[in-house]
Design a protein around this motif. Structure first.
Motif, PDB file in Angstrom:
ATOM      1  N   GLN A 239      29.975  52.314  56.624  1.00  0.00           N
ATOM      2  CA  GLN A 239      29.898  53.368  55.606  1.00  0.00           C
ATOM      3  C   GLN A 239      28.810  53.029  54.592  1.00  0.00           C
ATOM      4  OE1 GLN A 239      33.861  54.498  54.021  1.00  0.00           O
ATOM      5  NE2 GLN A 239      34.712  53.043  55.481  1.00  0.00           N
ATOM      6  N   SER A 240      27.570  52.865  55.069  1.00  0.00           N
ATOM      7  CA  SER A 240      26.499  52.397  54.182  1.00  0.00           C
ATOM      8  C   SER A 240      26.276  53.340  52.996  1.00  0.00           C
ATOM      9  CB  SER A 240      25.196  52.250  54.976  1.00  0.00           C
ATOM     10  OG  SER A 240      24.847  53.480  55.601  1.00  0.00           O
ATOM     11  N   GLY A 241      26.609  54.630  53.146  1.00  0.00           N
ATOM     12  CA  GLY A 241      26.427  55.570  52.050  1.00  0.00           C
ATOM     13  C   GLY A 241      27.351  55.310  50.868  1.00  0.00           C
ATOM     14  N   ARG A 242      28.468  54.571  51.087  1.00  0.00           N
ATOM     15  CA  ARG A 242      29.431  54.291  50.010  1.00  0.00           C
ATOM     16  C   ARG A 242      29.192  52.931  49.361  1.00  0.00           C
ATOM     17  NH1 ARG A 242      34.755  53.644  51.394  1.00  0.00           N
ATOM     18  NH2 ARG A 242      35.207  53.972  49.192  1.00  0.00           N
ATOM     19  N   PHE A 243      28.116  52.248  49.733  1.00  0.00           N
ATOM     20  CA  PHE A 243      27.914  50.873  49.274  1.00  0.00           C
ATOM     21  C   PHE A 243      27.940  50.773  47.751  1.00  0.00           C
ATOM     22  CE2 PHE A 243      25.019  47.497  47.868  1.00  0.00           C
ATOM     23  CZ  PHE A 243      25.626  46.399  48.452  1.00  0.00           C
ATOM     24  N   ASP A 244      27.219  51.643  47.076  1.00  0.00           N
ATOM     25  CA  ASP A 244      27.116  51.547  45.620  1.00  0.00           C
ATOM     26  C   ASP A 244      28.477  51.712  44.955  1.00  0.00           C
ATOM     27  OD1 ASP A 244      25.221  51.467  43.239  1.00  0.00           O
ATOM     28  OD2 ASP A 244      26.286  53.326  42.848  1.00  0.00           O
ATOM     29  N   GLN A 245      29.246  52.720  45.357  1.00  0.00           N
ATOM     30  CA  GLN A 245      30.547  52.965  44.730  1.00  0.00           C
ATOM     31  C   GLN A 245      31.522  51.832  45.024  1.00  0.00           C
ATOM     32  OE1 GLN A 245      31.469  55.405  42.545  1.00  0.00           O
ATOM     33  NE2 GLN A 245      33.267  54.092  42.388  1.00  0.00           N
ATOM     34  N   VAL A 246      31.523  51.332  46.261  1.00  0.00           N
ATOM     35  CA  VAL A 246      32.437  50.241  46.618  1.00  0.00           C
ATOM     36  C   VAL A 246      32.131  48.997  45.789  1.00  0.00           C
ATOM     37  CG1 VAL A 246      33.097  48.663  48.467  1.00  0.00           C
ATOM     38  CG2 VAL A 246      32.913  51.102  48.934  1.00  0.00           C
ATOM     39  N   MET A 247      30.853  48.690  45.595  1.00  0.00           N
ATOM     40  CA  MET A 247      30.488  47.504  44.811  1.00  0.00           C
ATOM     41  C   MET A 247      30.830  47.697  43.329  1.00  0.00           C
ATOM     42  SD  MET A 247      29.580  45.289  46.955  1.00  0.00           S
ATOM     43  CE  MET A 247      28.815  44.003  45.982  1.00  0.00           C
ATOM     44  N   ARG A 248      30.769  48.922  42.836  1.00  0.00           N
ATOM     45  CA  ARG A 248      31.207  49.177  41.455  1.00  0.00           C
ATOM     46  C   ARG A 248      32.698  48.868  41.308  1.00  0.00           C
ATOM     47  NH1 ARG A 248      27.923  52.094  37.947  1.00  0.00           N
ATOM     48  NH2 ARG A 248      26.053  52.993  38.884  1.00  0.00           N
ATOM     49  N   ASP A 249      33.478  49.323  42.303  1.00  0.00           N
ATOM     50  CA  ASP A 249      34.913  49.048  42.253  1.00  0.00           C
ATOM     51  C   ASP A 249      35.181  47.549  42.376  1.00  0.00           C
ATOM     52  OD1 ASP A 249      35.275  51.749  42.081  1.00  0.00           O
ATOM     53  OD2 ASP A 249      35.731  52.025  44.205  1.00  0.00           O
ATOM     54  N   ALA A 250      34.407  46.883  43.236  1.00  0.00           N
ATOM     55  CA  ALA A 250      34.610  45.452  43.446  1.00  0.00           C
ATOM     56  C   ALA A 250      34.266  44.631  42.203  1.00  0.00           C
ATOM     57  CB  ALA A 250      33.769  44.974  44.631  1.00  0.00           C
ATOM     58  N   SER A 251      33.329  45.120  41.369  1.00  0.00           N
ATOM     59  CA  SER A 251      32.867  44.339  40.216  1.00  0.00           C
ATOM     60  C   SER A 251      33.963  44.100  39.180  1.00  0.00           C
ATOM     61  CB  SER A 251      31.673  45.038  39.556  1.00  0.00           C
ATOM     62  OG  SER A 251      32.070  46.255  38.952  1.00  0.00           O
ATOM     63  N   ARG A 252      35.061  44.855  39.250  1.00  0.00           N
ATOM     64  CA  ARG A 252      36.168  44.634  38.307  1.00  0.00           C
ATOM     65  C   ARG A 252      36.797  43.251  38.472  1.00  0.00           C
ATOM     66  NH1 ARG A 252      40.190  48.848  39.944  1.00  0.00           N
ATOM     67  NH2 ARG A 252      41.500  47.753  38.429  1.00  0.00           N
ATOM     68  N   ILE A 253      36.510  42.559  39.572  1.00  0.00           N
ATOM     69  CA  ILE A 253      37.087  41.243  39.807  1.00  0.00           C
ATOM     70  C   ILE A 253      36.629  40.250  38.742  1.00  0.00           C
ATOM     71  CG2 ILE A 253      35.258  40.292  41.272  1.00  0.00           C
ATOM     72  CD1 ILE A 253      39.083  39.992  41.774  1.00  0.00           C
ATOM     73  N   GLY A 254      35.525  40.569  38.049  1.00  0.00           N
ATOM     74  CA  GLY A 254      35.045  39.687  36.984  1.00  0.00           C
ATOM     75  C   GLY A 254      36.058  39.479  35.878  1.00  0.00           C
ATOM     76  N   GLU A 255      37.001  40.412  35.715  1.00  0.00           N
ATOM     77  CA  GLU A 255      38.034  40.273  34.691  1.00  0.00           C
ATOM     78  C   GLU A 255      38.956  39.088  34.968  1.00  0.00           C
ATOM     79  OE1 GLU A 255      40.124  43.926  34.564  1.00  0.00           O
ATOM     80  OE2 GLU A 255      38.376  45.145  33.979  1.00  0.00           O
ATOM     81  N   HIS A 256      39.022  38.642  36.238  1.00  0.00           N
ATOM     82  CA  HIS A 256      39.977  37.604  36.625  1.00  0.00           C
ATOM     83  C   HIS A 256      39.306  36.251  36.874  1.00  0.00           C
ATOM     84  CE1 HIS A 256      43.207  40.589  37.152  1.00  0.00           C
ATOM     85  NE2 HIS A 256      42.240  41.378  37.563  1.00  0.00           N
ATOM     86  N   LEU A 257      38.049  36.107  36.517  1.00  0.00           N
ATOM     87  CA  LEU A 257      37.348  34.840  36.702  1.00  0.00           C
ATOM     88  C   LEU A 257      37.362  34.042  35.405  1.00  0.00           C
ATOM     89  CD1 LEU A 257      34.220  35.895  38.815  1.00  0.00           C
ATOM     90  CD2 LEU A 257      36.375  34.931  39.625  1.00  0.00           C
TER      91      LEU A 257
END
Length: 720
Positions: A239-257
């Motif tokens: 799903q290469s077209g969703r790459f940007d949105q998926v990575m935006r959602d994934a970036s929330r992991i920074g809250e737990h580092l």
């Protein structure tokens, strides 16, 4: 094996058809034997469905064999088959087989871009039949309707599960990793399909689970990088077209580092493990990290420690390289912390972090000694401010000395600047919420200048920003203004018999946009006061081309009165852009709409309008033709000639009603002039020997008309 656009993956060891000839010396395991039986049954069924009609016995028998082979292959549990150009996995384990059946199975699947198949053993006969019918379709036809995975999902069959692969991304090196690594990613995804959460479905949950399963910061970083690597490969393959949105959602992991984990994660950016094809996964994640995530990370780091460490300052600077953005994040986080926990210790931590962050920024441009002096001077200044505050009475006197107009102007400029300069969608949404409230307050108080300025700034962002998300946020604000009482108030004032509103009120409507046109038109229909109607017409004209386009859409309104009003207002602004729509309205079921469309075309006075009118008159009934021709002659006078001249060419003398044709000749005679005479002479050329009496009648009428025109012309010269 052929990719989605006909690309053929490189033939490598273990997958070339020439290397897959059966060898009696090769021993197969029971698992391999069951998979080979399934592959043969699958191949035979695909051939049968593609060759025989659906009711043929061979089709049913071959599908039953596939179902039986799938049940046998999954006796010990679900099995995932992963077939890539360089690897063949069964349940995650590589299998070596020299049977050509494997290559044939791969060819069938890869025609449609299928890279993996998950067997649960419970697929029904109808499910297998539906899958083979999809595989029998031309791949291009399936791709134009969304791809085979989407088509299969819509059929609601839970077994088997397929995974569609974008082989173009893989073959062009945009995915990264060898085929063994990619096969492992695919196998893992299909194993959890339906029972777990994949990176494509909820990247934040997947990364959080990876962190929870790690023992310390070092292992947490390793788990995070590994899961990110697999997730990016999966997204780029499927799903290469969703790459940007998926990575935006994934970036929330920074809250737990933690501070240490974030530092370790940022350090991975320089390592080869962070590169997946053409993407650096660490950079891709932190570039999409929101301000809210960065604030939460800072808050947790400050709570754990005694104060901001040098490493935290450096991590924060690496995480948010832009100095202005760092200042905004710190200011917002400090205000939130002060509101939630106003202890002196908390305030001091945030103040210390701000000082160290500014010093870190200064060290990039000045020497260490000078940076230390700047930091010390700032600290002394803040201490002095706390010690020598002005008395309350002096502050009160200074506040009262400020002019309200100056404060309001500064407030407006600040909001305008924030709207134009803010590019982060979440923060812009907060700003636009304040702008919306300020606009409505200004409208209530009659300050249309302020309302228009702020609305104009929002409109500029909605129509000119290069960021799709920013445009969407600004457009939502404009839609909210469209539905607000402020617009209704302005339209009502303009359409009243009283004095017109201030110029800013009209400009406010223009900034909100042409979506207001239908409401303005309805108000125009309601009022009878001539000056008020003129003002409303002027507002519609000020919308220019966008307003005319909105009026054109109203030509298809279900209300005849609105269609009539749209025609009238279009005609005032020049209907040359909408002649096709006006021509269609000549056949409108409502008589008034037909009359208004006819009049608008007649008033357009262009060659194309004349052509449209003549063509429209030629198409209607004889009774309607007679009425329309009379109206053309009456309304247009000398200007009727271009329409009548074209009618002479359009009307068939052998079929047209004689009185209608004679009325055209009479109208040309009445108009007079050389162009009318040329049209009358054309009557002689269009006669037909098949209808001699009609031809004679029309030619005689044309001859009399020409003689009458000549007599009038001679008399005029004699008078002169």
């Amino acid at each position: 094996m052929v990719g989605p656009n006909g690309e053929r993956p490189p033939a490598v060891h273990g997958m070339q058809r020439t290397d897959m000839v059966a060898d009696a010396s090769v021993t197969t395991t029971p698992v391999e034997a069951r998979i080979l039986r399934f592959a043969r049954a699958f191949r035979n069924a695909a051939r049968a469905v593609g060759f025989y009609p659906p009711a043929h016995p061979a089709v049913g028998a071959s599908i039953e064999h596939v179902a039986a082979a799938a049940r046998a292959a999954t006796e010990a549990g679900p099995v995932v088959l992963t077939i890539l150009p360089d690897v063949f996995l069964v349940g995650g384990a590589p299998v070596e087989s020299r049977e050509s059946t494997i290559a044939e199975l791969a060819d069938i699947l890869h025609r449609h871009g299928i890279g993996a198949l998950s067997l649960k053993g419970g697929a029904s006969i109808p499910a297998w039949r539906a899958l083979f019918e999809l595989l029998a379709l031309p791949p291009d036809d399936v791709r134009t309707t969304g791809g085979i995975q989407r088509r299969w999902f819509m059929l609601r069959h839970p077994d088997p599960v397929i995974l569609e692969i974008d082989f173009r991304e893989m073959l062009r090196g945009r995915v990264g990793g060898d085929f063994g690594e990619l096969a492992g990613v695919i196998n893992h995804y299909l194993e959890i399909a339906g029972v777990g959460t994949s990176f494509a479905d909820d990247p934040y949950a997947v990364l959080l689970a990876a962190l929870d399963g790690a023992a310390d910061d070092e292992s947490r970083v390793a788990a995070l990088v590994a899961e990110l690597r697999s997730g990016v490969q999966l997204i780029r393959m499927t799903q290469s077209g969703r790459f940007d949105q998926v990575m935006r959602d994934a970036s929330r992991i920074g809250e737990h580092l933690s501070e240490a984990a974030m530092a370790g994660f940022l350090a991975q950016r320089a390592k080869t493990e962070a590169i997946v094809g053409t993407v650096n996964i660490v950079t891709a994640l932190i570039d999409r990290m929101s301000d809210a995530t960065a604030r939460t990370f800072l808050e947790r780091a400050l709570i754990v420690g005694d104060g901001p460490s040098t490493r935290l300052v450096e991590v924060f600077a690496t995480l948010v390289p832009n100095v202005t953005r760092r200042r905004v994040i710190l200011a917002t986080a400090r205000e939130g912390a002060a509101a939630g926990a106003p202890q002196t210790e908390s305030r001091d931590k945030w103040a210390d972090l701000e000082r160290q962050s500014e010093a870190f920024s200064a060290r990039q441009f000045v020497s260490d000694e000078y940076a230390q002096e700047l930091q010390a001077a700032q600290t002394r200044s803040e201490d002095a401010d706390r010690m020598t505050q002005d008395p309350p009475e002096r502050i009160a006197a200074w506040v009262h000395s400020l002019d309200d107009g100056v404060v309001d102007e500064l407030d407006l400029r600040l909001l305008e600047d924030l709207v134009r300069l803010e590019h982060e969608p979440d923060r812009l949404e907060d700003v636009l919420g304040m702008v919306l409230r300020r606009v409505l307050e200004a409208a209530d108080s009659g300050d249309w200048n302020a309302a228009e300025r702020l609305t104009h700034a929002v409109s500029g962002v909605a129509h000119q920003s290069a960021d799709t998300q920013v445009r969407t946020v600004a457009t939502r604000t404009l839609r909210a203004l469209e539905d607000s009482a402020a617009c209704e108030q302005v339209i009502a004032v303009i359409g009243s018999a009283s004095a017109p509103p201030a110029a800013g009120a009209v400009q406010f409507l223009l900034s909100v946009g042409p979506a207001l046109i239908p409401r303005i038109v309805r108000r125009w229909l309601e009022v009878r006061d001539a000056p008020a109607r003129t003002r409303l017409e002027s507002v519609v004209a000020d919308f220019d081309r966008a307003g005319r386009e909105a009026l054109r859409k109203m030509l298809s309104s279900s209300e005849a009165a609105e269609r009539t009003a749209a025609i009238t207002l279009l005609g005032q602004g020049g209907a040359s852009d909408h002649l096709g729509a006006l021509e269609a309205l000549l056949s409108d079921p409502d008589r008034l709409v037909r009359a208004e469309a006819f009049g608008a075309l007649l008033r357009a006075s262009s060659e194309r309008a004349h052509e449209v009118l003549a063509r429209g008159i030629a198409r209607v009934t004889s009774e309607q033709q007679a009425a329309l021709i009379a109206e053309v002659v009456l309304m247009a006078g000398d200007g009727a000639v271009p329409v009548l001249r074209r009618l002479v060419a359009y009307l068939d003398q052998s079929a047209v009603d004689a009185q209608v044709y004679l009325s055209v000749i009479s109208g040309l005679k009445r108009a007079g002039g050389e162009e009318a005479a040329a049209a009358l002479r054309l009557v002689f050329k269009r006669g037909s020997w098949r209808t001699p009496l009609r031809t004679l009648k029309f030619r005689s009428a044309a001859r009399r008309a020409l003689r009458g025109m000549a007599a009038v012309s001679s008399g005029a010269k004699g008078d002169t």
